[in-house]
Design a protein around this motif. Structure first.
Motif, PDB file in Angstrom:
ATOM      1  N   VAL A  48       0.875  -1.175   0.000  1.00  0.00           N
ATOM      2  CA  VAL A  48       0.000   0.000   0.000  1.00  0.00           C
ATOM      3  C   VAL A  48       0.906   1.216   0.000  1.00  0.00           C
ATOM      4  O   VAL A  48       1.775   1.344   0.862  1.00  0.00           O
ATOM      5  CB  VAL A  48      -0.926   0.040   1.241  1.00  0.00           C
ATOM      6  CG1 VAL A  48      -1.771   1.307   1.233  1.00  0.00           C
ATOM      7  CG2 VAL A  48      -1.811  -1.200   1.285  1.00  0.00           C
ATOM      8  N   VAL A  49       0.728   2.084  -0.996  1.00  0.00           N
ATOM      9  CA  VAL A  49       1.559   3.280  -1.078  1.00  0.00           C
ATOM     10  C   VAL A  49       1.373   4.081   0.223  1.00  0.00           C
ATOM     11  O   VAL A  49       0.257   4.165   0.751  1.00  0.00           O
ATOM     12  CB  VAL A  49       1.208   4.091  -2.348  1.00  0.00           C
ATOM     13  CG1 VAL A  49      -0.140   4.747  -2.249  1.00  0.00           C
ATOM     14  CG2 VAL A  49       2.266   5.116  -2.662  1.00  0.00           C
ATOM     15  N   PRO A  50       2.461   4.611   0.797  1.00  0.00           N
ATOM     16  CA  PRO A  50       2.383   5.284   2.104  1.00  0.00           C
ATOM     17  C   PRO A  50       1.290   6.356   2.195  1.00  0.00           C
ATOM     18  O   PRO A  50       0.623   6.483   3.217  1.00  0.00           O
ATOM     19  CB  PRO A  50       3.780   5.903   2.269  1.00  0.00           C
ATOM     20  CG  PRO A  50       4.666   4.985   1.497  1.00  0.00           C
ATOM     21  CD  PRO A  50       3.843   4.542   0.312  1.00  0.00           C
ATOM     22  N   PHE A  51       1.059   7.077   1.121  1.00  0.00           N
ATOM     23  CA  PHE A  51       0.041   8.127   1.079  1.00  0.00           C
ATOM     24  C   PHE A  51      -1.356   7.569   1.377  1.00  0.00           C
ATOM     25  O   PHE A  51      -2.236   8.275   1.848  1.00  0.00           O
ATOM     26  CB  PHE A  51       0.118   8.795  -0.314  1.00  0.00           C
ATOM     27  CG  PHE A  51      -1.145   9.427  -0.809  1.00  0.00           C
ATOM     28  CD1 PHE A  51      -1.607  10.616  -0.264  1.00  0.00           C
ATOM     29  CD2 PHE A  51      -1.872   8.853  -1.842  1.00  0.00           C
ATOM     30  CE1 PHE A  51      -2.766  11.209  -0.732  1.00  0.00           C
ATOM     31  CE2 PHE A  51      -3.022   9.444  -2.323  1.00  0.00           C
ATOM     32  CZ  PHE A  51      -3.472  10.626  -1.755  1.00  0.00           C
ATOM     33  N   LEU A  52      -1.566   6.273   1.152  1.00  0.00           N
ATOM     34  CA  LEU A  52      -2.886   5.658   1.311  1.00  0.00           C
ATOM     35  C   LEU A  52      -3.004   4.786   2.557  1.00  0.00           C
ATOM     36  O   LEU A  52      -3.998   4.081   2.721  1.00  0.00           O
ATOM     37  CB  LEU A  52      -3.205   4.800   0.079  1.00  0.00           C
ATOM     38  CG  LEU A  52      -3.275   5.545  -1.250  1.00  0.00           C
ATOM     39  CD1 LEU A  52      -3.305   4.565  -2.410  1.00  0.00           C
ATOM     40  CD2 LEU A  52      -4.489   6.458  -1.277  1.00  0.00           C
ATOM     41  N   ILE A  68      -1.527   5.886  -9.867  1.00  0.00           N
ATOM     42  CA  ILE A  68      -0.936   5.927 -11.207  1.00  0.00           C
ATOM     43  C   ILE A  68       0.302   6.824 -11.198  1.00  0.00           C
ATOM     44  O   ILE A  68       1.331   6.492 -11.792  1.00  0.00           O
ATOM     45  CB  ILE A  68      -1.964   6.425 -12.251  1.00  0.00           C
ATOM     46  CG1 ILE A  68      -3.174   5.484 -12.308  1.00  0.00           C
ATOM     47  CG2 ILE A  68      -1.324   6.609 -13.614  1.00  0.00           C
ATOM     48  CD1 ILE A  68      -2.861   4.070 -12.737  1.00  0.00           C
ATOM     49  N   SER A  69       0.217   7.931 -10.486  1.00  0.00           N
ATOM     50  CA  SER A  69       1.359   8.865 -10.411  1.00  0.00           C
ATOM     51  C   SER A  69       2.581   8.214  -9.780  1.00  0.00           C
ATOM     52  O   SER A  69       3.709   8.400 -10.245  1.00  0.00           O
ATOM     53  CB  SER A  69       0.986  10.126  -9.632  1.00  0.00           C
ATOM     54  OG  SER A  69       0.006  10.853 -10.327  1.00  0.00           O
ATOM     55  N   ASP A  70       2.372   7.437  -8.715  1.00  0.00           N
ATOM     56  CA  ASP A  70       3.500   6.759  -8.066  1.00  0.00           C
ATOM     57  C   ASP A  70       4.120   5.704  -8.977  1.00  0.00           C
ATOM     58  O   ASP A  70       5.347   5.580  -9.049  1.00  0.00           O
ATOM     59  CB  ASP A  70       3.082   6.122  -6.746  1.00  0.00           C
ATOM     60  CG  ASP A  70       2.925   7.141  -5.631  1.00  0.00           C
ATOM     61  OD1 ASP A  70       3.535   8.222  -5.717  1.00  0.00           O
ATOM     62  OD2 ASP A  70       2.199   6.845  -4.663  1.00  0.00           O
ATOM     63  N   LEU A  71       3.280   4.932  -9.682  1.00  0.00           N
ATOM     64  CA  LEU A  71       3.822   3.952 -10.625  1.00  0.00           C
ATOM     65  C   LEU A  71       4.588   4.649 -11.737  1.00  0.00           C
ATOM     66  O   LEU A  71       5.681   4.215 -12.116  1.00  0.00           O
ATOM     67  CB  LEU A  71       2.704   3.085 -11.210  1.00  0.00           C
ATOM     68  CG  LEU A  71       2.001   2.129 -10.237  1.00  0.00           C
ATOM     69  CD1 LEU A  71       0.877   1.390 -10.957  1.00  0.00           C
ATOM     70  CD2 LEU A  71       2.979   1.158  -9.610  1.00  0.00           C
ATOM     71  N   ALA A  72       4.036   5.741 -12.248  1.00  0.00           N
ATOM     72  CA  ALA A  72       4.704   6.488 -13.318  1.00  0.00           C
ATOM     73  C   ALA A  72       6.063   7.001 -12.853  1.00  0.00           C
ATOM     74  O   ALA A  72       7.064   6.899 -13.579  1.00  0.00           O
ATOM     75  CB  ALA A  72       3.825   7.651 -13.785  1.00  0.00           C
TER      76      ALA A  72
END
Length: 123
Positions: A48-52, A68-72
């Protein structure tokens, strides 16, 4: 869907070791194989991305919660390229996405081993 309509879509077994072997390092930018490997790792780990972290969605097996931004950023791709890549994986039946306003839960589609028919060899 394949370009050759007479060709059947066959499924194969591949594990993380195979994808680790196949991924190539091409500068900072990930290849499609590298990006798929990254998704596999994230889903297996329940990433889980830290922001979430405070998001109330409870992950199931083989899922990750990303943006999507983190994957990009991580893959050094444009956001549109990431969306197109995920669209194609979903169209081919390899992933399922649950979309939220600013994030997506990706589920890797797994195969039940009870339904597999493996070829046998005559020794």
């Amino acid at each position: 869907m394949t370009k050759d309509k007479n060709r059947c879509a066959n499924q194969i077994l591949a594990d993380m070791e195979l994808f680790d072997y196949l991924k190539e390092k091409v500068g900072e930018r990930k290849t499609k194989t590298g990006a798929y490997h990254d998704l596999l790792e994230k889903c297996v780990a329940g990433f889980v991305v830290p922001f979430l972290k405070n998001h109330e969605y409870v992950l199931q097996a083989d899922q990750c919660h990303v943006t999507i931004s983190d994957l990009a950023s991580e893959w050094h791709w444009h956001r549109a390229t990431v969306r197109t890549f995920l669209d194609k994986l979903e169209d081919m039946g390899h992933i399922h996405r649950t979309r939220f306003a600013k994030s997506v839960v990706i589920t890797m589609v797994s195969v039940s081993y009870t339904h597999l028919t493996l070829p046998t060899s005559d020794l």
